[in-house]
Design an enzyme around this catalytic site. Structure first.
Site, mmCIF file in Angstrom:
data_model
loop_
_atom_site.group_PDB
_atom_site.id
_atom_site.type_symbol
_atom_site.label_atom_id
_atom_site.label_comp_id
_atom_site.label_asym_id
_atom_site.label_seq_id
_atom_site.Cartn_x
_atom_site.Cartn_y
_atom_site.Cartn_z
ATOM 1 N N GLY A 36 36.375 48.228 37.809
ATOM 2 C CA GLY A 36 37.263 49.010 38.678
ATOM 3 C C GLY A 36 38.484 48.180 39.047
ATOM 4 O O GLY A 36 39.633 48.619 38.886
ATOM 5 N N HIS A 37 38.237 46.962 39.545
ATOM 6 C CA HIS A 37 39.345 46.058 39.869
ATOM 7 C C HIS A 37 40.165 45.757 38.611
ATOM 8 O O HIS A 37 41.392 45.716 38.646
ATOM 9 C CB HIS A 37 38.811 44.732 40.423
ATOM 10 C CG HIS A 37 37.973 44.847 41.655
ATOM 11 N ND1 HIS A 37 36.616 44.667 41.648
ATOM 12 C CD2 HIS A 37 38.310 45.115 42.943
ATOM 13 C CE1 HIS A 37 36.150 44.807 42.884
ATOM 14 N NE2 HIS A 37 37.150 45.089 43.680
HETATM 15 P P1 AMP Z 1 37.530 46.078 47.126
HETATM 16 O O1 AMP Z 1 37.430 44.730 46.481
HETATM 17 O O2 AMP Z 1 36.262 46.846 47.140
HETATM 18 O O3 AMP Z 1 38.243 46.027 48.460
HETATM 19 O O4 AMP Z 1 38.495 46.926 46.188
HETATM 20 C C1 AMP Z 1 39.774 46.463 45.843
HETATM 21 C C2 AMP Z 1 40.520 47.591 45.173
HETATM 22 O O5 AMP Z 1 39.814 47.995 44.001
HETATM 23 C C3 AMP Z 1 40.639 48.829 46.057
HETATM 24 O O6 AMP Z 1 41.931 49.391 45.916
HETATM 25 C C4 AMP Z 1 39.570 49.743 45.506
HETATM 26 O O7 AMP Z 1 39.831 51.112 45.705
HETATM 27 C C5 AMP Z 1 39.619 49.399 44.029
HETATM 28 N N1 AMP Z 1 38.347 49.759 43.393
HETATM 29 C C6 AMP Z 1 37.098 49.395 43.771
HETATM 30 N N2 AMP Z 1 36.167 49.998 42.991
HETATM 31 C C7 AMP Z 1 36.846 50.767 42.122
HETATM 32 C C8 AMP Z 1 36.457 51.649 41.060
HETATM 33 N N3 AMP Z 1 35.182 51.855 40.763
HETATM 34 N N4 AMP Z 1 37.427 52.277 40.371
HETATM 35 C C9 AMP Z 1 38.736 52.085 40.674
HETATM 36 N N5 AMP Z 1 39.171 51.265 41.657
HETATM 37 C C10 AMP Z 1 38.243 50.623 42.366
#
Ligand code: AMP
Length: 279
Positions: A36-37
């Site tokens: 995702g990241h």
């Molecule tokens: P986090 O590390 O969980 O704070 O996420 C960092 C960024 O990655 C945020 O903008 C999330 O929305 C994005 N993100 C996390 N998981 C996913 C995913 N499965 N698909 C797309 N973007 C994601």
């Protein structure tokens, strides 16, 4: 690829890049990176001269009984992934570097009071504060956020508009496991049994998408979605709601663009998922 841990070093690098006329894309993360990241980093790579990834588990967005301590961390792995994706810099500060007994915060009304904001009342204040700080430190031309955290994305867009940040916010689609589960750093908390149970979220999303396309009203979309989750013994609903895509306020009928979002506890792990629908 460079790694910085202080605001000063980061600012110095950014100043040099700006002097050379380079555009900067920022991908804010809490680390423990997954595909995702990676999708955000890859998009930023395509659209900017310089890609900066921030890797920081932000304490101010965790409530007192949440998983700040347990949140998974693996900077070595994150760093290798960022390098392989062609990032130019990872900013990886310690909490003490980002916060010195702070008195100034950024918060947003209305949009932060529904959905996740109900269960996590201080969460979006922490998010808006850290993202504002990152915007000031990195001064990006574009910042990339996942649709996975759809309320966060809507809030950041509105914050940028209201506070006149000079940058573009770009939303990127949800990346899922092959079986449908949205990728999340928190999926690592799930036992084998819970991992199977967690599929009720993406199943509910799929059902909701079918029903909304068939022209159903909010309750006619949400009730069958809730039923799918309630049929799973390990799942407990926090919320399953339909809101206006811009204001995050509940709607009864699909007359404007909407967000259908959910948070569900699988055992002790709170997972989120959603879909958007444009009229
Ligand atoms: P986090 O590390 O969980 O704070 O996420 C960092 C960024 O990655 C945020 O903008 C999330 O929305 C994005 N993100 C996390 N998981 C996913 C995913 N499965 N698909 C797309 N973007 C994601």
């Amino acid at each position: 690829m460079k790694v910085t841990t202080t605001v000063l070093e980061t600012r110095q690098l950014v100043k040099e890049w700006k002097k050379e006329g380079k555009s900067i894309g920022l991908v804010p993360t809490m680390g423990f990176l997954h595909e995702g990241h990676a999708s955000l980093i890859a998009r930023a790579r395509k659209e900017n001269d310089i890609v900066v990834v921030s890797d920081f588990v932000n304490p101010t967005q965790f409530g007192p009984n949440e998983d700040l301590e347990a949140y998974p961390r693996d900077f070595e792995r994150d760093s290798a992934l960022c390098e392989s994706l062609g990032a130019d810099l990872i900013f990886h500060p310690e909490p003490e570097e980002m916060y010195h007994d702070p008195c100034a915060f950024v918060s947003i009304d209305t949009l932060s009071e529904t959905l996740c904001g109900k269960t996590r009342p201080i969460h979006f204040k922490g998010v808006c504060t850290v993202v504002s700080k990152l915007f000031h430190i990195v001064a990006p031309d574009r910042a990339y956020f996942g649709q996975k955290d759809a309320q966060q994305l809507a809030i950041i867009k509105k914050m940028v508009l209201d506070l006149n940040f000079d940058l573009e916010v770009i939303g990127c689609p949800i990346v899922r496991e092959e079986d449908g589960l949205a990728k999340s750093s928190r999926n690592t908390y799930l036992s084998q049994e819970e991992r199977k149970a967690a599929l009720c979220l993406s199943k509910a999303v799929k059902k909701g998408q079918e029903l909304i396309q068939a022209g159903c009203s909010a309750e006619a979309v949400l009730a069958p979605m809730r039923a799918i989750i309630e049929a799973e013994p390990l799942a407990k609903i926090d919320y399953v709601s339909m809101v206006d895509a811009l204001t995050m306020q509940p709607v009864e009928n699909v007359e404007k663009d909407v967000l259908v979002a959910m948070a569900v506890y699988i055992g002790k792990t709170r997972l989120i998922d959603n879909f958007s629908y444009e009229v």
